[in-house]
Design an enzyme around this catalytic site. Sequence first.
Site, PDB file in Angstrom:
ATOM      1  N   PRO A   2      37.753  34.801  22.473  1.00  0.00           N
ATOM      2  CA  PRO A   2      39.154  34.613  22.093  1.00  0.00           C
ATOM      3  C   PRO A   2      39.549  33.141  22.141  1.00  0.00           C
ATOM      4  O   PRO A   2      39.304  32.459  23.127  1.00  0.00           O
ATOM      5  CB  PRO A   2      39.911  35.417  23.155  1.00  0.00           C
ATOM      6  N   GLU A   3      40.136  32.665  21.041  1.00  0.00           N
ATOM      7  CA  GLU A   3      40.638  31.298  20.982  1.00  0.00           C
ATOM      8  C   GLU A   3      42.151  31.335  21.172  1.00  0.00           C
ATOM      9  O   GLU A   3      42.756  32.410  21.292  1.00  0.00           O
ATOM     10  CB  GLU A   3      40.272  30.670  19.634  1.00  0.00           C
ATOM     11  N   HIS A  91      34.370  49.940  30.693  1.00  0.00           N
ATOM     12  CA  HIS A  91      34.687  48.522  30.862  1.00  0.00           C
ATOM     13  C   HIS A  91      36.172  48.255  31.096  1.00  0.00           C
ATOM     14  O   HIS A  91      36.611  47.110  30.996  1.00  0.00           O
ATOM     15  CB  HIS A  91      34.189  47.741  29.650  1.00  0.00           C
ATOM     16  N   ARG A 110      31.848  42.079  29.312  1.00  0.00           N
ATOM     17  CA  ARG A 110      30.911  41.101  29.892  1.00  0.00           C
ATOM     18  C   ARG A 110      31.390  40.555  31.240  1.00  0.00           C
ATOM     19  O   ARG A 110      30.673  39.811  31.891  1.00  0.00           O
ATOM     20  CB  ARG A 110      30.691  39.956  28.892  1.00  0.00           C
TER      21      ARG A 110
END
Length: 271
Positions: A2-3, A91, A110
């Site tokens: 994500p930016e 998750h 992750r």
Amino acid sequence: MPELPEVETTRRGIAPHLEGSTVAEVIIREPRLRWPVPADLPALLANRKVESIERRAKYLLLRFSHGTVIIHLGMSGNLRVLTEPFPAEKHDHVDIVFTDGKRLRLRDPRRFGAVLWQAGADNAHPLLAALGPEPLSPAFNADYLQAAIASKRVAIKLALMDNHIVVGVGNIYASESLFRARIDPRRPAQSLSHHECSRIVMAVKETLEAAINVGGSTLRDYVDSDGKAGYFMLQSQVYGRTGEPCRICGTPISQFRLGQRSTFYCPSCQR
């Protein structure tokens, strides 16, 4: 990863549903994220009201009267507002549940993201204290940029990606902004004139705003979604287009490594 535009779109997607809401409980299923989720977070937030949800760089800030929850999405994380207690999946690591039944759910396959607590002023937190100005703010202007890079011999692309100089301009948007400004990404930062700095500032703002506007159509995805929506990006001019013709002059787009990151540019348009 994500930016800034994705993080800002997340903020805009969740804020209207949660600002002013009171926390009923915090459910921590997996505390082992990039840094441990504070074990006392449930006690800290119980019966407390979210006063605002803001963004600093790529961090989301859930502000309470006595402190701030700092959230980073890492490389694969996302946030969704759920209106029902949908069963958590593998998750789904943290839920902040509100008294009206809504819940904010963090999914992070992750586990490179973070959920942290900062008592008092959030800008005192080590992750936020040394950050440069926001790229869309008036503080990021040509005068500031020229002064900030006056002694920098590094390539201008690397300078733009330095969060001490300006926050949130990641690899994709640095390449795209420098193409828009017609500046070679390899140029030593200190070699840029005031006029060139002005072009870069304008290009960074236009590029990020364009990406945020594209994300505006995804705001509905932040409520009752499965959380698997992909990240968006405006149609790239150079990024990922190695060998394809430049949309301006037709010259094949070149790629090289700079700071161990792939960099894309037009050899004819960018000087």
